[in-house]
Design a protein around this motif. Structure first.
Motif, PDB file in Angstrom:
ATOM      1  N   MET A   1     -26.591  10.177  37.075  1.00  0.00           N
ATOM      2  CA  MET A   1     -27.426  11.586  37.231  1.00  0.00           C
ATOM      3  C   MET A   1     -27.415  12.530  36.288  1.00  0.00           C
ATOM      4  SD  MET A   1     -26.026  14.327  40.120  1.00  0.00           S
ATOM      5  CE  MET A   1     -27.086  16.015  40.526  1.00  0.00           C
ATOM      6  N   THR A   2     -28.806  13.135  36.229  1.00  0.00           N
ATOM      7  CA  THR A   2     -28.853  13.828  35.216  1.00  0.00           C
ATOM      8  C   THR A   2     -29.494  15.397  35.497  1.00  0.00           C
ATOM      9  OG1 THR A   2     -30.145  12.084  33.724  1.00  0.00           O
ATOM     10  CG2 THR A   2     -30.514  14.436  33.028  1.00  0.00           C
ATOM     11  N   HIS A   3     -28.898  16.371  35.075  1.00  0.00           N
ATOM     12  CA  HIS A   3     -28.817  17.775  35.416  1.00  0.00           C
ATOM     13  C   HIS A   3     -29.978  18.591  34.454  1.00  0.00           C
ATOM     14  CE1 HIS A   3     -28.261  21.367  37.994  1.00  0.00           C
ATOM     15  NE2 HIS A   3     -28.069  21.926  36.719  1.00  0.00           N
ATOM     16  N   PHE A   4     -31.154  18.769  34.821  1.00  0.00           N
ATOM     17  CA  PHE A   4     -32.003  19.420  33.834  1.00  0.00           C
ATOM     18  C   PHE A   4     -32.107  20.912  33.657  1.00  0.00           C
ATOM     19  CE2 PHE A   4     -33.887  15.120  34.982  1.00  0.00           C
ATOM     20  CZ  PHE A   4     -34.255  14.552  33.749  1.00  0.00           C
ATOM     21  N   LEU A  28     -39.574  14.886  38.003  1.00  0.00           N
ATOM     22  CA  LEU A  28     -38.457  14.635  37.537  1.00  0.00           C
ATOM     23  C   LEU A  28     -37.478  14.541  38.594  1.00  0.00           C
ATOM     24  CD1 LEU A  28     -38.089  16.391  34.211  1.00  0.00           C
ATOM     25  CD2 LEU A  28     -38.027  13.776  34.598  1.00  0.00           C
ATOM     26  N   LEU A  29     -37.696  15.644  39.704  1.00  0.00           N
ATOM     27  CA  LEU A  29     -36.589  15.748  40.834  1.00  0.00           C
ATOM     28  C   LEU A  29     -37.150  14.827  41.867  1.00  0.00           C
ATOM     29  CD1 LEU A  29     -36.136  19.656  40.804  1.00  0.00           C
ATOM     30  CD2 LEU A  29     -34.794  17.740  39.647  1.00  0.00           C
ATOM     31  N   ASP A  31     -36.570  11.718  41.644  1.00  0.00           N
ATOM     32  CA  ASP A  31     -35.531  10.902  41.427  1.00  0.00           C
ATOM     33  C   ASP A  31     -34.288  11.561  42.304  1.00  0.00           C
ATOM     34  OD1 ASP A  31     -33.125   9.444  40.857  1.00  0.00           O
ATOM     35  OD2 ASP A  31     -33.968   8.827  38.896  1.00  0.00           O
ATOM     36  N   ARG A  33     -31.260  11.338  41.711  1.00  0.00           N
ATOM     37  CA  ARG A  33     -30.304  11.239  40.994  1.00  0.00           C
ATOM     38  C   ARG A  33     -30.300  12.481  40.117  1.00  0.00           C
ATOM     39  NH1 ARG A  33     -30.708   5.592  38.581  1.00  0.00           N
ATOM     40  NH2 ARG A  33     -33.002   6.302  38.712  1.00  0.00           N
ATOM     41  N   SER A  34     -31.346  13.130  40.038  1.00  0.00           N
ATOM     42  CA  SER A  34     -31.703  14.130  39.288  1.00  0.00           C
ATOM     43  C   SER A  34     -31.238  15.528  39.977  1.00  0.00           C
ATOM     44  CB  SER A  34     -32.924  14.232  38.652  1.00  0.00           C
ATOM     45  OG  SER A  34     -33.303  13.040  37.694  1.00  0.00           O
ATOM     46  N   SER A  35     -30.756  16.646  39.199  1.00  0.00           N
ATOM     47  CA  SER A  35     -30.785  17.778  39.653  1.00  0.00           C
ATOM     48  C   SER A  35     -31.190  18.951  38.556  1.00  0.00           C
ATOM     49  CB  SER A  35     -29.434  18.237  40.143  1.00  0.00           C
ATOM     50  OG  SER A  35     -28.766  18.239  39.202  1.00  0.00           O
ATOM     51  N   ARG A 365     -37.665  11.658  31.016  1.00  0.00           N
ATOM     52  CA  ARG A 365     -36.564  11.007  31.542  1.00  0.00           C
ATOM     53  C   ARG A 365     -35.518  10.153  30.446  1.00  0.00           C
ATOM     54  NH1 ARG A 365     -35.338  11.417  36.878  1.00  0.00           N
ATOM     55  NH2 ARG A 365     -37.591  10.939  37.221  1.00  0.00           N
TER      56      ARG A 365
END
Length: 377
Positions: A1-4, A28-29, A31, A33-35, A365
């Protein structure tokens, strides 16, 4: 998970950077798994909250020009993110030439991807100093064209693997050529401000009175909020006066609405050509140009850097600045010769391959994943 962490103007602010950030964040969001966290850049408190998907993306703070406390708050939020994505334009941050963004980057512990929307070939000494300071504090610097990369290296001495070229994303799918009708439509859209060169477009229309079917020119877009704050609707009034002076009321129309994506898509489907008569010789990136080419509409544009690069493959015609005669000649070729227009539409499809926002977001990403990995080793 990636938090941008996103740093930019964002809706409800209406400007090119806000539109860019909203579209990139949406992609990006996409996905799960992204926040995200959002740092909204403001000139002054405006009493509004975020709108659109970013309003539900996660926590947000306001970065307000001239208020150091908000710099500390924003840096604290970004330091809790995996990666910060910082949009850079001199005019959106506080201080001379937006220098307050440097303090934000210095105080942020997370790696930062800085996206440069303007790379000036002839900056002032202070603009030069500010951009170099921004780039020194970035983990990765993104520009959107090869010309911008070359200018960044030549003028600012910023080069190497930290500099990446990622194109401007687009939302519009390729539109079919509009059906033959009783008129031909030339379109310009986007926020209106002095420097857009719309007066030259209007003068070009006065030279196309003999073209049949009749040519209609639509300029769609609100006046830029910062222009409204400084001088009201003076520029729009000047344009309307020129239309009346040239007796073009039946051929030229100013539509003051801000177009949402669905409205823009419907409008693009009716356009035979897009005209970008910008005065700037330095514009490194134009979202309007990218969208027009992606829609497959023949473009006539003045010779700003993004147009020279993107139209080199045949998707349009580059003309001299402030030259309505050349604009009219280029439009005449497109509007009266089907073979010319069809060839430009084919070239546009090739030029805009792999520039959808989802495709562009995958590049962001991948860069973010690189930076997160480097933090862990």
């Amino acid at each position: 998970m990636t938090h941008f962490g996103f740093v930019s103007t964002v809706p409800p602010t209406r400007c090119g950077l806000a539109t860019f950030t909203e579209a990139l964040a949406d992609a990006l969001l996409d996905d799960p798994r992204s926040s995200a966290s959002v740092v909204r850049v403001l000139d002054a408190p405006d009493g509004t909250g975020l709108t659109g998907r970013l309003a539900f993306a996660g926590p947000s703070v306001d970065l307000i020009a001239g208020r150091p406390r908000t710099v500390r708050q924003a840096a604290a939020m970004l330091s809790g993110c995996d990666v910060a994505i910082v949009q850079h334009e001199y005019g959106i941050y506080g201080g001379a030439d937006g220098e307050e963004v440097v303090a934000l980057l210095e105080a942020t512990a997370s790696p930062a991807i800085v996206v440069l929307h303007t790379v000036l070939p002839d900056p002032t000494a202070h603009q030069h100093e500010v951009l170099i300071a921004v780039c020194r504090r970035a983990s990765v610097v993104i520009v959107m064209t090869e010309r911008a990369r070359m200018t960044l290296a030549r003028v600012f001495g910023v080069d190497g693997p930290r500099v990446r070229v990622v194109p401007h994303g687009v939302t519009t799918m390729v539109a079919a050529a509009p059906p033959a009708g009783s008129t031909r439509r030339v379109l310009t859209w986007g926020l209106i401000s002095p420097g857009k060169g719309l007066e030259w477009g209007i003068r070009a229309m006065s030279l196309l009175r003999d073209v049949h079917p009749q040519v209609h020119y639509l300029m769609a877009g609100q006046t830029h909020p910062k222009v409204i704050a400084q001088s009201g609707e003076r520029y729009r009034t000047k344009l309307a006066g020129l239309v009346a002076q040239l007796e073009l009321e039946q051929r030229v129309r100013l539509d003051g609405r801000y177009l949402d994506p669905a409205e823009l898509a419907r409008l693009l489907a009716t356009a035979d050509a897009v005209l970008l008569p910008y005065d700037s010789t330095d514009q490194a990136t134009s979202g309007v140009l990218a969208e027009a080419v992606a829609a497959g509409i023949p473009v006539v544009a003045t010779g700003f850097p993004h147009a020279i690069e993107l139209l080199a493959g045949g998707a349009g015609i580059v003309v001299p600045h402030r030259d309505p005669e050349s604009m009219a000649d280029a439009l005449r070729a497109i509007l009266t010769t089907d073979a010319v227009a069809h060839a430009m539409r084919r070239s546009a499809a090739l030029s805009s391959a792999n520039t959808s926002w989802l495709a562009v977001a995958e590049q962001y990403r991948a860069i973010a994943a690189e930076l997160v990995h480097l933090q862990l080793v």
